[in-house]
Design a protein around this motif. Structure first.
Motif, PDB file in Angstrom:
ATOM      1  N   SER A 221       0.829  -1.204   0.000  1.00 38.86           N
ATOM      2  CA  SER A 221       0.000   0.000   0.000  1.00 38.86           C
ATOM      3  C   SER A 221       0.863   1.252   0.000  1.00 38.86           C
ATOM      4  O   SER A 221       0.566   2.236  -0.689  1.00 38.86           O
ATOM      5  N   TYR A 222       1.928   1.214   0.778  1.00 44.73           N
ATOM      6  CA  TYR A 222       2.850   2.347   0.867  1.00 44.73           C
ATOM      7  C   TYR A 222       3.529   2.591  -0.480  1.00 44.73           C
ATOM      8  O   TYR A 222       3.590   3.732  -0.973  1.00 44.73           O
ATOM      9  N   ALA A 223       4.017   1.523  -1.107  1.00 45.80           N
ATOM     10  CA  ALA A 223       4.677   1.660  -2.408  1.00 45.80           C
ATOM     11  C   ALA A 223       3.714   2.193  -3.457  1.00 45.80           C
ATOM     12  O   ALA A 223       4.077   3.078  -4.255  1.00 45.80           O
ATOM     13  N   ARG A 224       2.479   1.682  -3.480  1.00 46.20           N
ATOM     14  CA  ARG A 224       1.498   2.175  -4.447  1.00 46.20           C
ATOM     15  C   ARG A 224       1.242   3.667  -4.260  1.00 46.20           C
ATOM     16  O   ARG A 224       1.054   4.421  -5.220  1.00 46.20           O
ATOM     17  N   THR A 225       1.237   4.110  -2.993  1.00 42.20           N
ATOM     18  CA  THR A 225       1.024   5.529  -2.723  1.00 42.20           C
ATOM     19  C   THR A 225       2.169   6.363  -3.282  1.00 42.20           C
ATOM     20  O   THR A 225       1.938   7.367  -3.970  1.00 42.20           O
ATOM     21  N   LEU A 226       3.413   5.968  -3.002  1.00 39.61           N
ATOM     22  CA  LEU A 226       4.550   6.735  -3.501  1.00 39.61           C
ATOM     23  C   LEU A 226       4.615   6.693  -5.024  1.00 39.61           C
ATOM     24  O   LEU A 226       4.949   7.705  -5.664  1.00 39.61           O
TER      25      LEU A 226
END
Length: 285
Positions: A221-226
């Motif tokens: 989720s964090y990677a998709r956000t960045l």
């Protein structure tokens, strides 16, 4: 004196998880003074492309901001799965992560990675610990990450709490990408990250660990956000921090909302109705 452990290759995470299922953590209130390292790591370009595809990063000759975490993660698990580690690995919840990108890292650079644990402390719902990872190139630290894990147990209601910035005003802002995350999202990310934690791969393996369904990896989720913020973020001098609030059950639909200002972005990943806050991400530079 710190015990230095140097690995020649990445440990097998599936074996670590299988072994971790049999241990409950030691009774110690102190962390083992150990540092686990690997030197001269070369990024496999096919694996990087697969990761970038799953997380929606461009393939441009530089490592995505979250990719060094993948390189360091097996070393984190090595530290946390040791007999002297005071918290059980299985059931540990990733509650927060902080990344410093000090300069762009090329895909052709050899990486030296070191990991250690620090700051074992109480949490309202148990105890938590930081796993610190540093990535160096030719003696220069180019990336640093701090992953905070919670192990539920004896509660400490008075323990200090790390709270994200307020995202209240974002709740009424329209727009933002909507992602449909299928039931196989956890397996797709596990295949490119090596993180086969049972809580992420299938409902049948997540239920014995207290989850009614598989949940998405927090780092996915964090990677998709960045990746979604893309060129709005600088390639160097970036400090990125995520607070994981509520697990994303699979399958589900989520929405990302972001506010932009000079030298800062603030994002919230929430369910489609805006009722459940899954993660808050703050980027500063």
């Amino acid at each position: 004196m710190t015990k230095e452990i140097t690995l020649e290759s990445a440990p097998d995470l599936r074996r670590i998880y299988a072994t971790a299922a049999l241990r409950r953590g030691s009774s110690s209130d102190t962390l083992p003074d150990v540092r686990v390292s690997r030197a001269g790591i070369r990024v496999d370009l096919d694996e990087l492309v697969a990761y970038s595809h799953v997380c929606r990063f461009p393939v441009d000759g530089l490592l995505p901001a979250t990719y060094p975490h993948l390189v360091a993660f097996p070393l984190q698990m090595t530290v946390m799965s040791s007999d002297r580690f005071p918290l059980p690995l299985m059931g540990a919840v990733h509650v927060e992560n902080r990344i410093e990108v000090r300069r762009p890292v090329g895909t052709d650079e050899a990486l030296d990675v070191s990991v250690w644990a620090q700051d074992l402390r109480p949490h309202r719902r148990g105890r938590q610990v930081d796993l610190v990872s540093e990535v160096g190139v030719r003696g220069e630290v180019v990336w640093r990450g701090v992953s905070t894990y919670l192990s539920r147990g004896q509660e400490h209601p008075e323990a200090p709490v790390s709270e994200p910035p307020s995202v209240g005003p974002l709740a009424s802002v329209g727009g933002g990408p909507v992602w449909r995350l299928g039931e196989g999202t956890g397996r797709a990310y596990a295949s490119v990250s090596g993180d086969w934690n049972p809580i992420h791969v299938h409902a049948l393996t997540a239920r014995p660990l207290g989850f009614p369904s598989a949940i998405a990896h927090g780092m996915y989720s964090y990677a998709r956000t960045l990746a979604s913020l893309g060129p709005r973020l600088p390639g160097a001098g970036l400090t990125s921090r995520v607070w994981f609030r509520k697990p994303v059950r699979l399958p589900s639909t989520v929405r990302l909302r972001t506010a932009f200002e000079g030298g800062r972005t603030l994002s919230v990943l929430e369910d489609a109705k805006g009722e459940v806050e899954h993660a808050v991400v703050e980027n500063t530079w």
